[in-house]
Design an enzyme around this catalytic site. Structure first.
Site, mmCIF file in Angstrom:
data_model
loop_
_atom_site.group_PDB
_atom_site.id
_atom_site.type_symbol
_atom_site.label_atom_id
_atom_site.label_comp_id
_atom_site.label_asym_id
_atom_site.label_seq_id
_atom_site.Cartn_x
_atom_site.Cartn_y
_atom_site.Cartn_z
ATOM 1 N N LEU A 1 -7.085 8.598 -1.831
ATOM 2 C CA LEU A 1 -6.879 7.172 -1.561
ATOM 3 C C LEU A 1 -7.791 6.844 -0.386
ATOM 4 O O LEU A 1 -7.579 7.327 0.723
ATOM 5 C CB LEU A 1 -5.410 6.930 -1.209
ATOM 6 C CG LEU A 1 -5.028 5.535 -0.719
ATOM 7 C CD1 LEU A 1 -5.276 4.504 -1.816
ATOM 8 C CD2 LEU A 1 -3.571 5.502 -0.300
ATOM 9 N N SER A 2 -8.814 6.039 -0.645
ATOM 10 C CA SER A 2 -9.782 5.757 0.424
ATOM 11 C C SER A 2 -9.127 4.973 1.542
ATOM 12 O O SER A 2 -8.133 4.296 1.334
ATOM 13 C CB SER A 2 -10.942 4.948 -0.147
ATOM 14 O OG SER A 2 -11.499 5.618 -1.245
ATOM 15 N N ASP A 3 -9.726 5.044 2.699
ATOM 16 C CA ASP A 3 -9.132 4.315 3.834
ATOM 17 C C ASP A 3 -9.221 2.815 3.587
ATOM 18 O O ASP A 3 -10.113 2.331 2.876
ATOM 19 C CB ASP A 3 -9.835 4.695 5.127
ATOM 20 C CG ASP A 3 -11.224 4.134 5.228
ATOM 21 O OD1 ASP A 3 -12.149 4.735 4.657
ATOM 22 O OD2 ASP A 3 -11.388 3.082 5.870
ATOM 23 N N ARG B 1 0.804 -1.213 0.000
ATOM 24 C CA ARG B 1 0.000 0.000 0.000
ATOM 25 C C ARG B 1 0.847 1.276 0.000
ATOM 26 O O ARG B 1 0.422 2.299 -0.541
ATOM 27 C CB ARG B 1 -0.937 -0.001 1.201
ATOM 28 C CG ARG B 1 -2.040 1.027 1.112
ATOM 29 C CD ARG B 1 -3.086 0.778 2.201
ATOM 30 N NE ARG B 1 -3.863 1.990 2.462
ATOM 31 C CZ ARG B 1 -4.999 2.285 1.836
ATOM 32 N NH1 ARG B 1 -5.472 1.474 0.916
ATOM 33 N NH2 ARG B 1 -5.647 3.399 2.127
#
Lengths: 302, 820
Positions: A126-128, A93
């Site tokens: 960037l979503s959690d 990530r």
């Protein structure tokens, strides 16, 4: 360009070489090292350098984040899909934490204790990771699937899906973002991710046979009718609704019945937990293995 | 050289003008760059600055008075510098209001808000110092000073609003720096030219900073951002106005906004065509047609098509043209004649004359165009088979919310032919509970027209994201219900209610699963496919108890409480904060308002407590302090309550919030300024003057409470200029009277240090007034706001300070200008 200041080092030369060979794939997954990260970042046009300590700190946080994801999926969906978990394990990530409008890498934000969305510039986020895990599992991806994403954003969602499905297509409408993000998949060896910049309204008509999963992250007033045409029987179209800085989104999941009529379901699992007892009746997701990236040429060693 | 009395006050006029202009420019910046609800915060920062300045001047009055001349000469240069630097750092502040909705990300945003305080307070503090210093140095003619202050503010408001037609929101501040610097040229005394030179230098530097390095831009999460950055995107036309800055975009994301069936492919219907997009302050408001014939092949597959299937060849009243597409759709669906209402001025202009390359609607004998709103249009003669509110009508203009009130819907029903249909849209994408609130409003409207059983006159059907509520003056019969069900089934729409429906049985064949959730517990309460709206419609139409009524505010929308996006119950604040992330953005304004109110109350109490901290400095009288701390706050609250009430009524009268706001703000400031200039002359008989002023205020409030709304509704069809004149005519008497109490009260307190403190107190409670009035209006209605104002002026009358008899204070006053 965030590089370490100072003398020419072997590391520096190799990084520079990596930057020159822009399409040179790097083997990832099995051993993900700091050098591997830096080389891949260079190859994607986003040079950065980290110390060993910084890199290790990120990797140290990863197991706890994955546990958190697993517990979250279990609470909301009954069980954590092993394919989704394996994808999160495989995809680094920190590689996707990058502010494109400022050309600045932010890997130190990855796997944060309190999951949150991160702005990437150009109106994207960037979503959690909890929300992303939820959406990935709701998509029910399987190895023979072909997926389409409208709104590449950081590319993390497509990267995740690509570890599970056969082919992942992704279209970004914002030109500067799309151009930059299109370069990040090959350095990781993700050769089943295909991207383009342009209008996603008509989907990706060149792909014969349609898609099993379609995700539309930049929907306006309605689900584009042409995308339903590209939905395979038994396929799903998922539209997240809501501004990107919330903790996840409300998902609208569209399916086609035998007659060809469209059904939708409003999935609020990110914000509302199921009543006790309801979870027991949810079928468990099937078990699949994660697709490994194609073996690359011999990678550079430090 | 003799300095005339008036010249000495011209700088005050200009500083007041520039301060109000700067405040207005900042709210425009926030509306364009961020979102407009945060403009409130700006106004509160303004007032905090003023309140602080009053306190500082109260505590150190003599020191300031001694150096008064020099300060007044130096301040313009400082004001120019702080205004420019403040605005510059405001534009570079990375505040992202969206991150306030997530507990994990709101902390840095709170620091950004603190950043706004740091960069904006200095200007407003210094402006406050200038103004209250002017009061102190001219203590013998407070009325004149207050008059110049208010008229300056009024003219400033008018000027900056006029400038918005010509200057983009991001460039208003550079314009306002000019009168600010110019004020230095009119300052009295020997420091004048030094001050003017300093102001000139500051002006040059400031303009260089703001013009050459203007950092203002859209938040990259506003709707316009993505379309603007797609390949080959172009801006084809722009329109500047106080209402907003408009941009016409050509990019591939722009298509007609319509709730089209997901089965459009199966129905053999083409998708919505590509269009231009019209954006206002970065928010999309309409699709405008590209040149060529309007392609509306999709019309029969859209959610709003049903009424036209039920009534062929209808005579239609259409609210909201959606850039022209809705007109074409309605004609294609079989309407015989359409009267189109488009109150949004730029959209109307686009229909009548085109906008950039987007063509005008063109002459068509079946269609008539009008800029009226529905509230006015249905009160005229004529009856309609179908009255259709477009899905984007609500958000196209602030004043359009009045079309969704009980009164408006009832008037619509009365304007229908027998068996006619009223078609009301509700978006259920963010919060399905809005449909229940509109149903409650519809129910009240049906009852108001004499219908005994509202449930028999209502049907509700929906897609995944939108619902339509159809009301009729005749009960729905089996034939129509059959058509409705077939229409919905073909298009994967669901019927949430028809008379005689069994929601439980319908669950087996739901197309768009909408599970019910509990806002309070955070759980999904549905067990299997469900229609959360269908579950509660019968109860809402019968006015019975239902879970959503306990969790949300489902009170009908009325002209007195015309807030559509107000379903949150503020008495359940803890639940709201737990569910903060699920809230639609439109509801956040109420929470911002509460935050501003809390801050304002703290500041006001702090200002109130100043005399306790330093009673000797203020030289308080032995008796009468209690009167003062009630009198001045009452004035601060009362004036703004009346102003806020009038802004709302003017918006209704003129069917436009921006012109209503502009007219009332300027009108009240100028008229009360004129009124206060008379205060000095009336100071000889203050008690009589204050009784007169308060009686006029209270009498006016009572008259407005009973007579204003009927008067407005009766005159809605008059030309705009007549209605605008009526607004001013209604404002004038009360505003003239309201100019008196403050200077009269100040004159009573003598010229001691009390003067700046009283001014600060008035300012501090003005800060409280706006969010408090908003809260009262939201919870109880605007008439309660006006009633409270009337009570406040009674309180003011009763607590009017007693005249200072002691001669001991005289020697402490600074010699007035006239004596020099």
């Amino acid at each position: 360009m965030a590089t370490s200041v100072g003398t020419i080092t072997r590391r520096g030369v190799i990084s520079a070489a990596g930057a020159l060979c822009l399409t040179r794939p790097i083997r990832a997954a099995a051993t993900w090292t700091r050098t591997g990260y830096e080389t891949a970042m260079n190859a994607s046009g986003r040079p950065v350098s980290l110390t060993d300590a910084q890199f290790d700190a990120i990797q140290k946080r990863k197991p706890a984040a994955l546990k958190h994801i697993e517990a979250y999926l279990k609470e909301r969906l009954g069980a954590a899909d092993p394919a989704v978990m394996a994808a999160f394990e495989a995809v680094p990530r920190e590689y996707f934490h990058y502010i494109y409008s400022e050309r600045r890498a932010t890997p130190g934000d990855a796997y944060e204790d309190t999951p949150k969305p991160w702005g990437l510039g150009y109106g994207s986020a960037l979503s959690d990771y909890l929300g992303q895990a939820y959406m990935t599992q709701v998509c029910k991806p399987s190895p023979q699937d072909v997926t389409l994403e409208i709104g590449t954003g950081s590319g993390f969602q497509s990267a995740l899906l690509s570890r599970i499905v056969k082919q992942a297509y992704s279209i970004e409408i914002i030109e500067p973002l799309g151009k930059a993000v299109s370069r990040i998949f090959t350095p990781l060896g993700y050769d089943n991710v295909h991207t383009r910049v342009g209008d996603g309204y008509y989907g990706w008509p060149e792909v014969q046979g349609g898609f099993d999963v379609i995700i539309v992250t930049c929907a306006a007033q309605y689900a584009p009718p042409d995308l339903f045409k590209q939905m395979k029987p038994g396929g799903r179209l998922v539209i997240p609704i809501g501004q990107p800085f919330k903790r996840g989104q409300v998902l609208y999941v569209y399916t086609k019945d035998d007659e060809g009529k469209i059904h939708s379901k409003r999935d609020m699992g990110v914000f509302f937990i199921p009543m006790t007892g309801a979870i027991a009746r949810t079928p468990a997701p099937h078990t699949v293995s994660v697709v490994q990236p194609a073996p690359a040429e011999k990678p550079a060693t430090d | 050289m003799a300095v005339t009395a008036r010249t000495a006050l011209v700088p005050l006029f200009l500083v007041s003008l520039a301060a109000v202009g700067y405040e207005t420019a900042l709210t425009r910046y926030f509306a364009v760059a961020k979102w407009s609800e945060y403009g409130y915060w700006v106004i509160s920062i303004v007032m905090v600055g003023f309140a602080f300045s009053g306190v500082i001047l109260a505590l150190f009055r003599d020191a300031f008075a001694r150096r008064g001349e020099a300060l007044l000469a130096a301040l313009p240069a400082l004001l120019v510098a702080t205004a420019a630097i403040g605005f510059h750092f405001t534009t570079t502040n990375p505040f992202n209001p969206l991150q306030l909705q997530n507990q994990a990300t709101w902390t840095p945003q709170l620091w950004n808000i603190a950043g706004y305080y740091v960069c904006l307070l200095p200007f407003f503090f210094l402006a406050g110092v200038f103004i209250s210093l002017s009061f102190v140095l001219n203590a013998d003619r407070v009325g004149m000073v207050y008059g110049f202050d208010l008229t300056g503010a009024g003219v400033g408001a008018a000027l900056v609003l006029a400038a918005m037609f010509v200057v983009h929101g991001f460039f208003l501040v550079p314009l306002l720096l000019v009168p600010l610097a110019a004020s230095a040229c009119f300052v009295a005394g020997r420091w004048r030219w030094a001050g003017a030179a300093a102001a000139g230098v500051a002006l040059l530097g400031a303009e260089a900073l703001l013009l050459l390095d203007n950092q203002a831009e859209f938040n990259d999460f506003k709707a316009i951002y993505a379309p603007l950055h797609t390949p080959d995107a172009r801006v084809l036309a722009t329109v500047l106005s106080p209402r907003g800055d408009y941009a016409l975009l050509d990019d591939f994301t722009e298509r007609v906004d319509t709730d089209i069936s997901n089965n459009a492919g199966m129905l053999g219907v083409p998708g919505p065509p590509q269009t231009f997009g019209l954006y206002r302050d970065g928010n999309r408001i309409a699709a405008l047609p590209k040149p060529g014939a309007l392609d509306v092949g999709y019309a029969s597959a859209s959610l709003d098509a049903l009424p036209y299937r039920l009534i062929p060849n209808a005579n239609v009243l259409l609210a909201g043209a959606s850039g022209g597409f809705r007109i074409a759709e309605v004609l294609a669906l079989g309407a015989a004649h359409v009267r189109v209402l488009e109150p949004e001025p730029v959209l109307l202009r686009s229909l009548e004359r085109g906008l950039g390359p987007a063509p005008a609607w063109g002459a068509d004998s079946r269609v008539s165009l009008s800029g009226e709103g529905p509230v006015a249009a249905v009160r005229e003669s004529g009856s309609y088979d179908i009255i259709d509110l477009s899905a984007d009508f609500l958000d196209a203009a602030d004043a359009n919310a009045t079309a969704f009130t009980v009164q408006a819907l009832a008037d619509d029903l009365r304007a229908l032919t027998p068996g006619g249909i009223l078609s009301i849209p509700v978006s259920i994408r963010d919060f399905p509970v809005y449909a229940l609130r509109v149903l409650g409003t519809a129910r009240a409207a049906l009852l108001a027209t004499g219908v005994a059983d509202p449930a028999a006159h209502t049907v509700v059907y929906r897609s995944a994201w939108g619902a339509r509520i159809l009301l009729s003056n005749h009960p729905w019969d089996a034939a129509r219900i059959g058509t409705l069900r077939k229409f919905a089934d073909e298009r994967s729409f669901d019927v949430s209610w028809y008379p005689g429906m069994d929601p439980a049985a319908a669950r087996d064949s739901i197309y768009n699963d909408l599970p019910a959730v509990s806002f309070a517990s955070g759980e999904v309460t549905s067990d299997g496919p469900d229609d959360a709206i269908a579950d509660e419609t019968r109860a809402v139409l019968a006015d019975g108890a239902t879970p959503s009524r306990a969790a949300f505010n489902l009170a009908p929308i009325t002209l007195d409480r015309p807030f559509f996006y107000a379903v949150l119950r503020l008495d359940q604040l803890d639940t709201i904060l737990k569910r903060l992330e699920i809230l639609p953005q439109a509801e956040i304004g109420a929470l911002v308002n509460l935050a501003v109110l809390a801050q304002a109350v703290v500041i006001a109490i702090a200002v109130l407590l100043v005399p306790l901290v330093a009673p000797r400095r203020l030289r308080l009288p032995e008796t009468g302090v209690l009167r003062l701390i009630v009198y001045f706050p009452a004035l601060g609250l009362g004036f703004l309550f009346i102003e806020i009430f009038m802004i709302e009524k003017a918006s209704l009268w003129l069917n436009d919030r921006t012109s209503g706001f502009a007219l009332v703000l300027t009108g009240m400031l100028v008229f009360s300024g004129l009124g206060s200039m008379a205060a000095d002359r009336l100071a000889a008989a203050p008690r009589r003057a204050i009784v007169l002023a308060c009686l006029i205020a209270v009498g006016w409030c009572v008259a407005a409470l009973t007579g204003l709304q009927p008067a407005i509704l009766a005159t809605l069809d008059l030309p705009w200029i007549v209605r605008a004149s009526l607004v001013l005519a209604v404002l004038a008497p009360v505003s003239l009277a309201l100019g008196l109490p403050f200077p009269l009260g100040l004159a009573q307190t003598g010229s001691g240090a009390l003067l700046p403190w009283a001014w600060g107190l008035n300012g501090a409670f003005s800060v409280v007034a706006t969010p408090l009035a908003n809260l009262i209006a939201r919870e109880a209605g605007f008439s309660r706001v006006l009633l409270t104002a009337a009570v406040l002026y009674v309180i003011a009358l009763v607590t009017f300070p007693a005249a200072r008899k002691s001669r001991a204070w005289q020697h402490l006053s600074v010699p007035s200008r006239a004596a020099e």
